[in-house]
Structure formats: structure tokens, C-alpha cells
Motif scaffolding. Structure first.
Motif, mmCIF file in Angstrom:
data_model
loop_
_atom_site.group_PDB
_atom_site.id
_atom_site.type_symbol
_atom_site.label_atom_id
_atom_site.label_comp_id
_atom_site.label_asym_id
_atom_site.label_seq_id
_atom_site.Cartn_x
_atom_site.Cartn_y
_atom_site.Cartn_z
ATOM 1 N N HIS A 60 10.745 16.552 -12.437
ATOM 2 C CA HIS A 60 11.029 15.521 -13.440
ATOM 3 C C HIS A 60 10.389 15.862 -14.787
ATOM 4 O O HIS A 60 9.856 14.995 -15.460
ATOM 5 N N ASN A 61 10.440 17.106 -15.156
ATOM 6 C CA ASN A 61 9.862 17.566 -16.415
ATOM 7 C C ASN A 61 10.970 17.935 -17.402
ATOM 8 O O ASN A 61 10.875 18.907 -18.133
ATOM 9 N N HIS A 65 13.733 12.629 -18.584
ATOM 10 C CA HIS A 65 12.620 11.970 -17.904
ATOM 11 C C HIS A 65 11.448 11.740 -18.861
ATOM 12 O O HIS A 65 10.786 10.702 -18.802
ATOM 13 N N GLN A 66 11.183 12.691 -19.724
ATOM 14 C CA GLN A 66 10.097 12.527 -20.694
ATOM 15 C C GLN A 66 10.405 11.404 -21.671
ATOM 16 O O GLN A 66 9.529 10.583 -21.972
ATOM 17 N N ARG A 68 12.383 8.844 -21.145
ATOM 18 C CA ARG A 68 12.329 7.580 -20.409
ATOM 19 C C ARG A 68 10.889 7.135 -20.193
ATOM 20 O O ARG A 68 10.561 5.955 -20.363
ATOM 21 N N ARG A 69 10.024 8.081 -19.827
ATOM 22 C CA ARG A 69 8.610 7.765 -19.617
ATOM 23 C C ARG A 69 7.967 7.245 -20.913
ATOM 24 O O ARG A 69 7.245 6.244 -20.905
ATOM 25 N N GLU A 70 8.253 7.919 -22.032
ATOM 26 C CA GLU A 70 7.708 7.485 -23.320
ATOM 27 C C GLU A 70 8.234 6.113 -23.706
ATOM 28 O O GLU A 70 7.489 5.274 -24.230
ATOM 29 N N GLU A 72 9.258 3.689 -21.641
ATOM 30 C CA GLU A 72 8.612 2.687 -20.791
ATOM 31 C C GLU A 72 7.176 2.434 -21.237
ATOM 32 O O GLU A 72 6.716 1.287 -21.241
ATOM 33 N N ASP A 73 6.465 3.482 -21.620
ATOM 34 C CA ASP A 73 5.094 3.304 -22.110
ATOM 35 C C ASP A 73 5.063 2.471 -23.390
ATOM 36 O O ASP A 73 4.202 1.601 -23.555
#
Length: 99
Positions: A60-61, A65-66, A68-70, A72-73
Motif C-alpha cells: 500500500h505504498n 493510498h498515500q 487517501r492516508r493524508e 484522512e489525517d
């Protein structure tokens, strides 16, 4: 990736195959052997690139994915910033109770 980038990469791979063929011919291999070995190099490069893609996909790199992670944060940080001190205290108490 833009269409022009894909075209440029394809052209670069095509040129790399031709250059490998010419280098192998210059090294003394006949036409057939130089063609086979240049194809082996290109297929090996392709398999190497595919393996890095699969590694990034399974870990998931990847860019999606990055991002989406950012996202959500940022959403969670915005929610925390909008909370009142009483709500923050209640949230902290709930977290302590779970531990």
C-alpha cells in the motif's frame, strides 16, 4: 501519468532495446544472438519493473493510498481542531477508559 509520458517511456524502452542490440553486435555477437540477448535484457527489465509495482501495491505504498492516508489525517485533524475543550476532555476520558 499523462499520455505523452507513456509515449516517451515506450519510445525510451524501444531505443534501449536498439542500443542494447547494437552494443551486443559491437561486442562480437551475431545478429541472432544479439537479438535474443537484447530481448532477454528487455524482458528482465520489464519483470523487474513489474516486481517493484507489485511490491508497492501489496505494501500500500502507492500514490492513491498515500493521498487517501493524508486526506484522512487532515479530516481527523480538522475535526479535532473544531472540538470544544469539553469535547476534547470527554474524548480523552473515553480513550483512557478503553485502556
Amino acid at each position: 501519468m499523462r499520455r505523452i509520458d507513456a509515449i516517451a517511456i515506450s519510445f525510451g524502452v524501444f531505443l534501449a532495446g536498439g542500443i542494447a542490440y547494437l552494443v551486443l553486435r559491437g561486442a562480437g555477437l551475431d545478429n541472432f544472438s544479439a537479438g535474443i540477448w537484447s530481448q532477454v535484457l528487455l524482458v528482465g527489465g520489464l519483470l523487474g519493473w513489474i516486481s517493484t509495482y507489485l511490491f508497492r501495491a501489496f505494501t500500500h505504498n502507492m500514490t492513491y493510498h498515500q493521498q487517501r492516508r493524508e486526506y484522512e489525517d487532515r479530516v481527523l485533524q480538522k475535526r479535532l481542531d473544531e472540538m470544544t475543550p469539553e469535547e476534547l476532555a470527554n474524548l480523552q476520558a473515553d480513550l483512557q477508559a478503553e485502556k
